[in-house]
Design an enzyme around this catalytic site. Sequence first.
Site, PDB file in Angstrom:
ATOM      1  N   HIS A 114      -4.551   2.426   6.572  1.00  0.00           N
ATOM      2  CA  HIS A 114      -3.211   2.023   7.018  1.00  0.00           C
ATOM      3  C   HIS A 114      -2.956   0.555   6.710  1.00  0.00           C
ATOM      4  O   HIS A 114      -1.921   0.173   6.159  1.00  0.00           O
ATOM      5  CB  HIS A 114      -3.072   2.289   8.524  1.00  0.00           C
ATOM      6  CG  HIS A 114      -1.785   1.779   9.104  1.00  0.00           C
ATOM      7  ND1 HIS A 114      -1.681   0.524   9.674  1.00  0.00           N
ATOM      8  CD2 HIS A 114      -0.552   2.337   9.167  1.00  0.00           C
ATOM      9  CE1 HIS A 114      -0.423   0.342  10.076  1.00  0.00           C
ATOM     10  NE2 HIS A 114       0.273   1.424   9.779  1.00  0.00           N
ATOM     11  N   CYS A 171       3.190   9.376  -6.413  1.00  0.00           N
ATOM     12  CA  CYS A 171       3.653   8.323  -5.508  1.00  0.00           C
ATOM     13  C   CYS A 171       2.565   7.823  -4.569  1.00  0.00           C
ATOM     14  O   CYS A 171       2.831   7.021  -3.684  1.00  0.00           O
ATOM     15  CB  CYS A 171       4.857   8.807  -4.687  1.00  0.00           C
ATOM     16  SG  CYS A 171       4.492  10.224  -3.651  1.00  0.00           S
TER      17      CYS A 171
END
Length: 890
Positions: A466, A841
């Site tokens: 993250h 992506c």
Amino acid sequence: MSLLDEKKKYVYSFDEVKNANSPEWVFKLGNKGAQLAEMTEAGLPVPPGFTITTEACNEFYEIGKKWPQGLEEQVKEKLAELEKKLKKKLGKGENPLFVSVRSGSYISMPGMMDTVLNLGMNDESVKTFAKKTKNERVAYDSYRRFITMFGDVVMGVKRSLFEEALDEAKQTKGVQYDTELDAADLKALIPKYKELVRKEAGKDFPQEPWKQLKMAIDAVFNSWNNPRAISYRRINNLRNDAGTGVNVQAMVFGNMGESSGTGVSFTRNPANGEKEHYGEFLLNAQGEDVVAGIRTPKPIDSLREVMPTVYKELLRVYEILEKHYKDLQDFEFTIENKKLYLLQTRKGKRTAQAAVKIAVDMEKEGLITKEEAVLRVQPEQLDQLLHKQLDPAAKQEAKAIAKGLPASPGAAVGKVVFTAEKAKQLVDEDPSEKLILVRVETSPEDIEGMNAATGMLTSRGGITSHCAVVARGMGKCAVCGTEDIVVNEKEKQFSIPSKNLVIKENDWLSIDGSAGEVFEGKIPLVEPQMKGDFATLMKWADSFRKLKVKTNADNPKDSKIALDYGAEGIGLARTEHMFFEGERIKAVREMILAENEAGRRKALEKLLPYQKEDFKGIFEVMDGLPVIIRLLDPPLHEFLPKEEKEIKELASKMGVSEEKLRAKIAELHEFNPMLGFRGCRLGVVFPEINEMQVKAILEAALECKEAGKNPMPEIEVPLAGKLEEFLKIKELVKKVAKEIGAEGKIHYRIGTMIEVPRAALTADEIAREADFMSFGTNDLTQMTCGFSRDDAGKFLKYYTEMGIYERDPFQSIDQEGVGKLMQLCVEKARKTNPKIEIGICGEHGGEPRSVEFCHRIGLNDVSCSPFRVPIARLAAAQAAIKEKQENSFS
């Protein structure tokens, strides 16, 4: 033809190899050996010698560190040829030959492997050499150097012990430099050095020249797998099976007095790319002295005053090397009695700024083509141009206190804080505050603090964690997975047990996200220099590439940055990132805690205007360019607190009981949330969530169109593994479009992410219904390899070190596994829908090797974080150029 000719050839003289700079010869001889042969063919002054192939090194290891059959015979034959050519004998006779023995793999690994100079020196040949040269000092200086190097490299005697004896001799005489010791002083060192060897190695220093040579060749072979060489290959992603060549070359002596010397030079400035003489030299020295730092070398241009004829010849060498290699060269030279010799040349390592300038200048000078110029710059290097960097000079003086993963490039200097709340509070109070947010790992809850901080440092997490993903998207520096540090949030400090060091809140820290390094205190920052040459090179790159390059951006600011860096649209807008700001998170939590659909819709109505404004802002920036917006993807539990304190605060704020909140958290808990209730599964079960998002997207598009803009929304369904899942959401999108009057007015498209292996395997079915597909390679890698990306860091580094995986598959696409699934997906999809657009992506979209792979399998576009857009553009251009070259050869 002799019997030897029929055997495998392991040894080549420098003068018998033609076109040695070809990839085949470079791999076979090692780069050093290949370039010595190449320079010999070009007529440059190279002392003669021969190279033992890398293949011999590999076989040496395969058969238990023994010489392969025929190698000794071939080395002796080449040595005899060398002796005949120079009319000398190795370490013997009236005219003794001395040689250097040096390593060299297919890629230069400076300082990582071993070298021995002056081999052939012994108690007899040193006397002959002194007599022949009429220079007793140079003879004994060379002998003591040889014992030092051979003792250290071959016999395992610590170099520091020899240096202690040398220092003692200097102190006794009252001098500072070894050049101030005379022949008698150096001669007196020899028995001391030999006694050191006997004491430390348990055997006498060898006097027989052939034995010296054989032992030195063994040492160079062995240095291929010394710890520093292994580490260097791992850090630089070099092959472990390449082996090293061994170069045996006639010695020339730079320590013959003030008419001799040695130096290192570059044909251009490797720091800024300017076409100037860049290098250093020392008089009365051997190569090791230039890098040892004991004496201060002089700038190369000052050679003009000392030896004008040699300087003039050196200028000619600059010109010849550049015209021949058509690239920046880093070369070593020795001057023996005012005669210049070249000992090696290699492609010079250079900064990104220099790489760009040199490539553009050489094209202008007619040395290379535009295609070659584009290929000259490593895409990864562009990081240096796009982010602030720690001042290289100041960084060199400081020492890193810890090292982690280079998760997000650039550099940051700031005060340490340990919570996101504290970071936000401090920046709210003083926007000029510079902070480093230090966490064990970050979570979506930390978004405000990450936004406030200048850089992030975590003790856990990888480059797809993250922290890493968000930092890259923000263009902020991050060092993740720094296992050296132990974070104690409660005590507001982190420690580094190995260094007995504690860093407390408000202490200053400097971090280098490009190198993964952490420094104590403040190191000055330098701004990236975006010069005209960079724009020129990128213009050339764009003219060659076939892949479109889009960006991953969730807000207008990032969209604008990406657009300025050449993005051709948005390949991924993550809607969940928009949910964590201000009042939005409250509405999201109300929706999660709602008892029924009506309650959820009521909460979602509060979110609708926020989402619409988000999308309008992005459409306005990306006017006329496609914007792929992914519907809600993460599991709902990510929007709820985990800590007891936060649970109590949230229950109080929302007016619900702590028990109810804990019950909902428990209800949403999943053993493996990455495979759980997320993505399109949320939209199938709770369609009202996706309805709100689609409504916000299309209403934003309608309003932008009314304002004269040209919005191009592309709605992406996440985590679909089955056609029926995709159709459920597609039907919902169409329904909403008709209800709000967007159908026929807004040109929108509906596609899906390919993250689940089942979706790739059934791509022919999905492609009949989808307008586009986009690989989400982080999840696809996770599910294909059976790795949890949050936990795989515990073992993947060992897997890459052992060669189980060549590279971390979360950093670079696993082309043999995940890649084959991607290729199959593309083939199946295009059979049923030849015009379908397929992109990528995940973070792989900005990794050069992965971009090249995407080009090869025929994708239409790649998408990456804003600051990696130029990297992807350059990598895509290089992939197209390489393909064109391969096709022209076939």
